[in-house]
Design a protein around this motif. Structure first.
Motif, PDB file in Angstrom:
ATOM      1  N   PRO A 146      12.955 -10.900 -13.693  1.00 52.20           N
ATOM      2  CA  PRO A 146      13.402 -10.186 -14.901  1.00 52.20           C
ATOM      3  C   PRO A 146      12.306  -9.294 -15.463  1.00 52.20           C
ATOM      4  CG  PRO A 146      12.986 -12.491 -15.405  1.00 52.20           C
ATOM      5  CD  PRO A 146      12.833 -12.360 -13.921  1.00 52.20           C
ATOM      6  N   VAL A 147      12.707  -8.125 -15.905  1.00 51.80           N
ATOM      7  CA  VAL A 147      11.781  -7.201 -16.556  1.00 51.80           C
ATOM      8  C   VAL A 147      12.424  -6.721 -17.846  1.00 51.80           C
ATOM      9  CG1 VAL A 147      10.715  -6.437 -14.398  1.00 51.80           C
ATOM     10  CG2 VAL A 147      12.715  -5.218 -15.297  1.00 51.80           C
ATOM     11  N   GLY A 148      11.606  -6.276 -18.771  1.00 50.25           N
ATOM     12  CA  GLY A 148      12.115  -5.728 -20.014  1.00 50.25           C
ATOM     13  C   GLY A 148      12.937  -6.759 -20.777  1.00 50.25           C
ATOM     14  N   ASP A 149      14.150  -6.347 -21.176  1.00 51.29           N
ATOM     15  CA  ASP A 149      15.039  -7.221 -21.940  1.00 51.29           C
ATOM     16  C   ASP A 149      15.974  -8.041 -21.063  1.00 51.29           C
ATOM     17  OD1 ASP A 149      13.969  -6.282 -24.277  1.00 51.29           O
ATOM     18  OD2 ASP A 149      15.458  -4.668 -24.498  1.00 51.29           O
ATOM     19  N   GLN A 150      15.679  -8.135 -19.764  1.00 47.08           N
ATOM     20  CA  GLN A 150      16.564  -8.868 -18.866  1.00 47.08           C
ATOM     21  C   GLN A 150      16.408 -10.375 -19.070  1.00 47.08           C
ATOM     22  OE1 GLN A 150      15.573  -7.438 -14.973  1.00 47.08           O
ATOM     23  NE2 GLN A 150      16.481  -5.406 -15.320  1.00 47.08           N
ATOM     24  N   PRO A 151      17.500 -11.125 -18.936  1.00 48.75           N
ATOM     25  CA  PRO A 151      17.431 -12.584 -19.132  1.00 48.75           C
ATOM     26  C   PRO A 151      16.692 -13.266 -17.976  1.00 48.75           C
ATOM     27  CG  PRO A 151      19.615 -11.939 -18.386  1.00 48.75           C
ATOM     28  CD  PRO A 151      18.866 -10.665 -18.621  1.00 48.75           C
ATOM     29  N   PRO A 152      16.255 -14.497 -18.166  1.00 51.10           N
ATOM     30  CA  PRO A 152      15.522 -15.197 -17.094  1.00 51.10           C
ATOM     31  C   PRO A 152      16.383 -15.438 -15.856  1.00 51.10           C
ATOM     32  CG  PRO A 152      15.169 -16.271 -19.215  1.00 51.10           C
ATOM     33  CD  PRO A 152      16.228 -15.245 -19.435  1.00 51.10           C
ATOM     34  N   ASP A 153      17.660 -15.650 -16.041  1.00 55.22           N
ATOM     35  CA  ASP A 153      18.527 -15.910 -14.884  1.00 55.22           C
ATOM     36  C   ASP A 153      19.195 -14.622 -14.412  1.00 55.22           C
ATOM     37  OD1 ASP A 153      20.060 -15.608 -17.134  1.00 55.22           O
ATOM     38  OD2 ASP A 153      21.558 -17.107 -16.558  1.00 55.22           O
ATOM     39  N   ILE A 154      18.444 -13.546 -14.384  1.00 52.09           N
ATOM     40  CA  ILE A 154      18.978 -12.232 -14.034  1.00 52.09           C
ATOM     41  C   ILE A 154      19.618 -12.231 -12.648  1.00 52.09           C
ATOM     42  CG2 ILE A 154      16.679 -11.513 -13.237  1.00 52.09           C
ATOM     43  CD1 ILE A 154      19.332  -9.210 -14.776  1.00 52.09           C
ATOM     44  N   GLU A 155      18.987 -12.936 -11.691  1.00 52.41           N
ATOM     45  CA  GLU A 155      19.513 -12.951 -10.325  1.00 52.41           C
ATOM     46  C   GLU A 155      20.889 -13.620 -10.293  1.00 52.41           C
ATOM     47  OE1 GLU A 155      18.380 -14.590  -5.857  1.00 52.41           O
ATOM     48  OE2 GLU A 155      17.188 -15.199  -7.576  1.00 52.41           O
ATOM     49  N   TYR A 156      21.009 -14.766 -10.971  1.00 57.46           N
ATOM     50  CA  TYR A 156      22.283 -15.486 -10.991  1.00 57.46           C
ATOM     51  C   TYR A 156      23.377 -14.646 -11.672  1.00 57.46           C
ATOM     52  CZ  TYR A 156      25.781 -18.934 -12.385  1.00 57.46           C
ATOM     53  OH  TYR A 156      26.962 -19.599 -12.593  1.00 57.46           O
ATOM     54  N   GLN A 157      23.040 -14.011 -12.778  1.00 55.78           N
ATOM     55  CA  GLN A 157      24.041 -13.223 -13.502  1.00 55.78           C
ATOM     56  C   GLN A 157      24.560 -12.060 -12.658  1.00 55.78           C
ATOM     57  OE1 GLN A 157      23.264 -11.956 -17.475  1.00 55.78           O
ATOM     58  NE2 GLN A 157      22.436 -13.934 -18.161  1.00 55.78           N
ATOM     59  N   ILE A 158      23.647 -11.385 -11.984  1.00 52.35           N
ATOM     60  CA  ILE A 158      24.061 -10.224 -11.182  1.00 52.35           C
ATOM     61  C   ILE A 158      24.925 -10.671 -10.004  1.00 52.35           C
ATOM     62  CG2 ILE A 158      23.220  -8.381  -9.679  1.00 52.35           C
ATOM     63  CD1 ILE A 158      20.928  -7.954 -11.582  1.00 52.35           C
ATOM     64  N   LYS A 159      24.527 -11.786  -9.374  1.00 49.56           N
ATOM     65  CA  LYS A 159      25.323 -12.261  -8.242  1.00 49.56           C
ATOM     66  C   LYS A 159      26.730 -12.684  -8.700  1.00 49.56           C
ATOM     67  CE  LYS A 159      21.636 -13.688  -5.097  1.00 49.56           C
ATOM     68  NZ  LYS A 159      21.000 -14.811  -4.372  1.00 49.56           N
ATOM     69  N   GLU A 160      26.830 -13.348  -9.845  1.00 50.99           N
ATOM     70  CA  GLU A 160      28.149 -13.719 -10.372  1.00 50.99           C
ATOM     71  C   GLU A 160      28.993 -12.477 -10.653  1.00 50.99           C
ATOM     72  OE1 GLU A 160      29.835 -16.716 -11.283  1.00 50.99           O
ATOM     73  OE2 GLU A 160      28.421 -17.453  -9.785  1.00 50.99           O
ATOM     74  N   MET A 161      28.332 -11.470 -11.220  1.00 55.03           N
ATOM     75  CA  MET A 161      29.029 -10.231 -11.544  1.00 55.03           C
ATOM     76  C   MET A 161      29.557  -9.576 -10.262  1.00 55.03           C
ATOM     77  SD  MET A 161      27.386  -6.865 -13.349  1.00 55.03           S
ATOM     78  CE  MET A 161      26.356  -7.920 -14.369  1.00 55.03           C
ATOM     79  N   ILE A 162      28.728  -9.551  -9.234  1.00 59.71           N
ATOM     80  CA  ILE A 162      29.118  -8.904  -7.978  1.00 59.71           C
ATOM     81  C   ILE A 162      30.278  -9.663  -7.335  1.00 59.71           C
ATOM     82  CG2 ILE A 162      28.343  -8.398  -5.627  1.00 59.71           C
ATOM     83  CD1 ILE A 162      25.568  -7.805  -6.837  1.00 59.71           C
ATOM     84  N   GLN A 163      30.193 -10.989  -7.333  1.00 56.87           N
ATOM     85  CA  GLN A 163      31.231 -11.782  -6.676  1.00 56.87           C
ATOM     86  C   GLN A 163      32.598 -11.599  -7.334  1.00 56.87           C
ATOM     87  OE1 GLN A 163      29.526 -15.706  -6.678  1.00 56.87           O
ATOM     88  NE2 GLN A 163      28.859 -15.539  -4.551  1.00 56.87           N
ATOM     89  N   GLN A 164      32.615 -11.345  -8.633  1.00 54.29           N
ATOM     90  CA  GLN A 164      33.894 -11.112  -9.304  1.00 54.29           C
ATOM     91  C   GLN A 164      34.609  -9.895  -8.723  1.00 54.29           C
ATOM     92  OE1 GLN A 164      33.227 -10.781 -13.490  1.00 54.29           O
ATOM     93  NE2 GLN A 164      32.564 -12.910 -13.748  1.00 54.29           N
ATOM     94  N   PHE A 165      33.841  -8.910  -8.302  1.00 54.59           N
ATOM     95  CA  PHE A 165      34.447  -7.666  -7.819  1.00 54.59           C
ATOM     96  C   PHE A 165      34.728  -7.688  -6.319  1.00 54.59           C
ATOM     97  CE2 PHE A 165      32.452  -6.277 -11.789  1.00 54.59           C
ATOM     98  CZ  PHE A 165      33.455  -5.503 -12.330  1.00 54.59           C
ATOM     99  N   ILE A 166      33.925  -8.420  -5.541  1.00 60.74           N
ATOM    100  CA  ILE A 166      34.088  -8.359  -4.083  1.00 60.74           C
ATOM    101  C   ILE A 166      34.942  -9.508  -3.547  1.00 60.74           C
ATOM    102  CG2 ILE A 166      31.908  -7.144  -3.801  1.00 60.74           C
ATOM    103  CD1 ILE A 166      30.674  -9.740  -2.801  1.00 60.74           C
ATOM    104  N   SER A 167      35.373 -10.439  -4.419  1.00 65.01           N
ATOM    105  CA  SER A 167      36.176 -11.569  -3.942  1.00 65.01           C
ATOM    106  C   SER A 167      37.611 -11.153  -3.630  1.00 65.01           C
ATOM    107  CB  SER A 167      36.199 -12.692  -4.983  1.00 65.01           C
ATOM    108  OG  SER A 167      34.903 -13.203  -5.190  1.00 65.01           O
TER     109      SER A 167
END
Length: 870
Positions: A144-165
């Motif tokens: 995470p950089v700037g204002d990104q949350p600590p679990d940035i990797e998990y959040q982005i992967k969840e977001m991506i999976q919602q669209f590609i499922s």
């Protein structure tokens, strides 16, 4: 410059849409959405832009796409864009579109690298696009950089999976060439939602930024770390090119030149680059359209078959053809007669299961309604006795009679026979009303020709009214005949001898009525309506009515009898329907003021409809339970009824009273038998014969054929709509056939051994477990970093097999091909059979081709070397 492959598909889809629009339906092709997945700064947005053929997405270093962008391409004659958050504004300059995307991103996420799962919805209307959905997703990042949350990797992967499922989405897994492919998060995510690899295409970017002497030939040939649909290499514009306003046309030319001039890619240049990626994706769209065609064809063919019969008579239709009009007139009149007869006589065709109609209702009038009307006019006992006494006295005159006069009996009987006229004529009226209803329903099939329908109804109804008069005359004649001669020798009449023998006429009548013993008259469900709530409230029972009793049971099996009520001294009275009740109620009570059931003086029985009430009342009449009569006696009448008669007069009144009762019962029985026969013969059967034999002649005499057979505007419109629908369906089927022959489906590639994705994902720990390390294996000189960009500084999963750094590793001397693995977290090394030729970490059995290169080059860039597997 647009996407030429897509532009070639547009006419096909538009043809389909037009064909379906012409039949008033929508063509649900449901084209797949294309989602671009990859790491940060992998070139996802550039790949998306190249597919659309427009330069409109924000660009830069670091994390630029910080919110999902759902881009809907919509075919339109004009070209513009609009956002869901500002629908009123249309953007024609795509530089403004880019600025609006940046501003909207900052509005939600701030300006310090924050991310948000709330998508930006952008619609682009253009004559150069298909109706597609493209999704630009944030790049996968681990730190995470700037204002990104600590679990940035998990959040982005969840977001991506919602669209590609979604099963209909195509996944472009974008990986830069200067990154270890075995550690590609994009491919791992795609593998999770698409284990068969049917909708995942690997895209390798930044091929022009690889170190000198290295290439990605084995990856692009799908030999190293294979995917089912393989990989496509592209060269995007650099940041310098974008800032210098280098357009997409020039970028595509430079990309083409790169692949043709590079010795490692020259032989497969026709399968590389943005045009080939466009072609591959467009072919997937073509495949999807072709896969949708069988279902569309089946749907259209079923509709066409359902129309064929109706359209057959319209194919060679000529409105003014007299032959057609004559044929149609004859057929319709004939069908009208058939329908009328079926409704009267009954038929198995199109049985109405909701209500009684036609002949069934007439049958109910004959055998339930008419007998009930006869009993309703039953004479009042006190009035009858008074009339008999007056008749006897008037016949004797000034003399005192010693014997019972026959003339008094005849006078009273004739007066009672006259009373039969009213219910008999009412029965005829009910039948006429029902016949009129039948005529209207049968004439509904003539609605295509309003004049013909109107004339047919008028002629047949007029004939029925004429027969009604004759039928009533005949019925009145029957009653007059009964009046003309009182047959006291009738076999069923209880004369004086029988009366004396039986003791009372009532006993004789009871004996006649009870013939057949305990035969069941009716069964059915009824609700006892007046049981108090304290005793269980209203409840439904199964009732059985015989000539002697009324019994009710728990259910229709008739095993558990609740009560049996004798019919002696019972009568029926009407009960007003409750305010909140929708049931129709009548009551049974004892004329001697005794309790009928438990402590109830009367039991109220409820039915669902008035017809059921009338039917049950008619059944009770057959059992000898009659309705209560209203008695309105004035004071004079009451005084007259109280006068005392001498015993001789009383005996004479009682005798005549019982004889009248017996004879009137004979007359009622005769009238109940003759009424249906008379109505059927004089009215219904004559009407059937008239329709079959004379209706056509009356129609011809009432108006000329052309005016009778004038179509209604609705019918003409219906015929035109049906013909238009028929031809539109055939046209749509032809278009589907043309598309089937003019397009080619590409077969699904055979499965490949992609277990490398499963193994890396199963052994990969969380990214935070290992810090970034620059330690190299012993015996290997450190890599010298040049000015070209290397892999991103992200933690490398322990134990992951790094098969290549940026390009495949050139051939090296034998001693350097296998390293000692000092990593305690790594998996046991896999020793290849030819260590001098196969790079470390490659699964055994996967062939490798190497370009000629200097084996002693020490400047190869290899990120995360400590995680190499032998």
């Amino acid at each position: 410059m647009g996407n030429r492959g897509m532009e070639e598909l547009i006419p096909l889809v538009n043809k389909l849409q037009d064909a379906f629009s012409s039949i008033g339906q929508s063509c649900h092709l449901d084209l797949p959405q294309i989602a671009v997945v990859g790491g940060q700064s992998a070139g996802k947005s550039s790949v998306l832009e190249n597919f659309v053929g427009r330069d409109f997405l924000p660009r830069g270093s670091g994390i630029v796409t910080r919110r999902p962008l759902i881009l809907q391409l919509i075919f339109s004659k004009t070209e513009y864009a609009e956002f869901l958050h500002c629908k009123s504004k249309k953007f024609t300059d795509f530089d403004e579109v880019r600025q609006e995307i940046e501003a909207e991103t900052d509005r939600v996420t701030g300006t310090n690298k924050g991310i948000s799962p709330v998508p930006i919805n952008l619609r682009v209307y253009s004559p150069h696009v298909l109706n597609l959905t493209l999704i630009d997703l944030p790049g996968i990042t681990k730190v995470p950089v700037g204002d990104q949350p600590p679990d940035i990797e998990y959040q982005i992967k969840e977001m991506i999976q919602q669209f590609i499922s979604r099963e209909s989405s195509l996944i472009l897994a974008v990986t830069p060439a200067n990154m270890d492919l075995a550690n590609s998060d994009a491919l791992k995510l795609a593998k999770e939602v698409d284990p068969q690899g049917l909708r995942t295409i690997g895209v390798i970017t930044k091929l022009d930024l690889m170190d000198e002497g290295t290439d990605a030939r084995d990856v692009l040939e799908n030999k190293l770390l294979p995917l089912r649909r393989g990989y496509i290499g592209v060269v995007n514009r650099s940041q310098k090119d974008i800032e210098g306003k280098k357009d997409i046309r020039a970028a595509l030319a430079a990309e083409r030149k790169f692949f043709l001039s590079h010795p490692a890619y020259r032989h497969m240049a026709d399968r590389m680059g943005t045009p080939h990626l466009q072609k591959t994706l467009n072919q997937q769209l073509t495949n999807h359209i072709r896969e949708s065609l069988p279902a569309l064809r089946s749907k259209l063919q079923s509709q066409l078959l359902s129309l064929e019969k109706e359209v057959e008579e319209y194919k060679n239709f000529r409105p003014d053809d007299p032959t057609r009009k004559t044929k149609a007139l004859l057929q319709m009149v004939q069908q009208f007669g058939v329908d009328f007869e079926k409704r009267i006589e009954g038929s198995g065709d199109q049985v109405d299961t909701l209500e009684l109609s036609g002949g069934a209702r007439i049958n109910r009038i004959f055998h339930e309604r008419f007998p009930f009307e006869l009993v309703k006019m039953e004479f009042d006992e006190k009035d009858l006795r008074r009339e008999i006494s007056y008749a006897i006295k008037n016949i004797h005159g000034v003399r005192t009679g010693l014997f019972t006069p026959d003339l008094a009996f005849e006078a009273i009987v004739k007066k009672q026979i006259v009373k039969l006229k009213e219910p008999s004529l009412k029965c005829v009226d009910l039948v006429v009303s029902e016949l009129a209803t039948v005529i209207k329903k049968c004439a509904e099939k003539l609605s295509s020709y309003p004049r013909l329908r109107e004339e047919t109804e008028r002629i047949v109804t007029t004939y029925i009214r004429e027969r009604e008069g004759r039928t009533k005359d005949q019925i009145l004649l029957l009653i007059d005949i009964e009046q003309s001669y009182i047959n006291t020798n009738h076999e069923d009449f209880i004369g004086f001898a029988k009366y004396v023998l039986l003791g009372t006429v009532a006993d004789g009548l009871a004996a006649i009525q009870s013939q057949g013993g305990g035969a069941v008259i009716r069964r059915g469900w009824l609700t006892i309506n007046n049981i108090s709530l304290m005793k269980g409230g209203s409840k439904e029972y199964w009732f059985v009515l015989t000539a002697e009793s009324l019994s009710w049971y728990k259910d229709e099996e008739e095993k558990e009898k609740k009560y049996m009520l004798p019919l002696d001294n019972l009568k029926i009275r009407d009960v007003e329907k409750g305010f909140m009740s929708n049931k129709h109620v009548y009551a049974i009570f004892n004329t001697e003021q005794r309790n009928v059931y438990k402590d109830l003086r009367q039991i109220e029985l409820a039915c669902d409809s008035q017809e059921d009430v009338d039917s049950w009342k008619a059944s009770f009449l057959r059992a000898g339970v009659y309705p209560e009569k209203d008695q309105a006696e004035n004071e004079d009448g009451a005084q007259e009824n109280t006068f005392s008669m001498d015993p001789q007069l009383e005996r004479q009144v009682e005798t005549i009273r019982n004889l009248v009762d017996s004879y009137v019962a004979i007359i009622n029985k005769s009238i109940r038998d003759l009424m249906p026969k008379t109505i059927m013969h004089l009215m219904i059967n004559n009407t059937k014969a008239f329709i079959h034999h004379e209706l056509l002649a009356y129609l011809y005499s009432s108006a000329d054929q052309s005016s009778l057979m004038e179509e209604s505007a609705d019918q003409a419109q219906r015929r035109d709509d049906m013909l238009r629908m028929y031809h539109a369906l055939k046209e749509a089927l032809n278009i589907i056939g043309d598309i089937s022959t003019s397009t080619v489906s590409t077969p699904v590639p055979p499965p490949v051994d992609d277990t490398w994705l499963q193994s890396t994902s199963s052994h990969s720990p969380t990214p935070q477990r290992r810090p970034v390390s620059s330690v190299h294996p012993p015996g290997r000189p450190p890599a010298v970093r040049g000015p070209t960009p290397g892999p991103p500084l992200i933690p490398v999963p322990v134990g992951a097999a790094a098969s290549f750094s940026a390009p495949p590793i050139p051939s090296r001397p034998g001693p350097q091909s296998v390293f000692a693995n000092n990593d305690p977290f790594s998996a046991p090394p896999q020793i290849p059979s030819r260590p001098a030729r196969i790079p470390p970490g490659i699964p055994p059995g996967v062939p490798s081709r190497r370009p000629p290169a200097a084996p002693s080059r020490p400047t190869i860039i290899r990120p995360a070397e400590p995680s190499l597997l032998d």
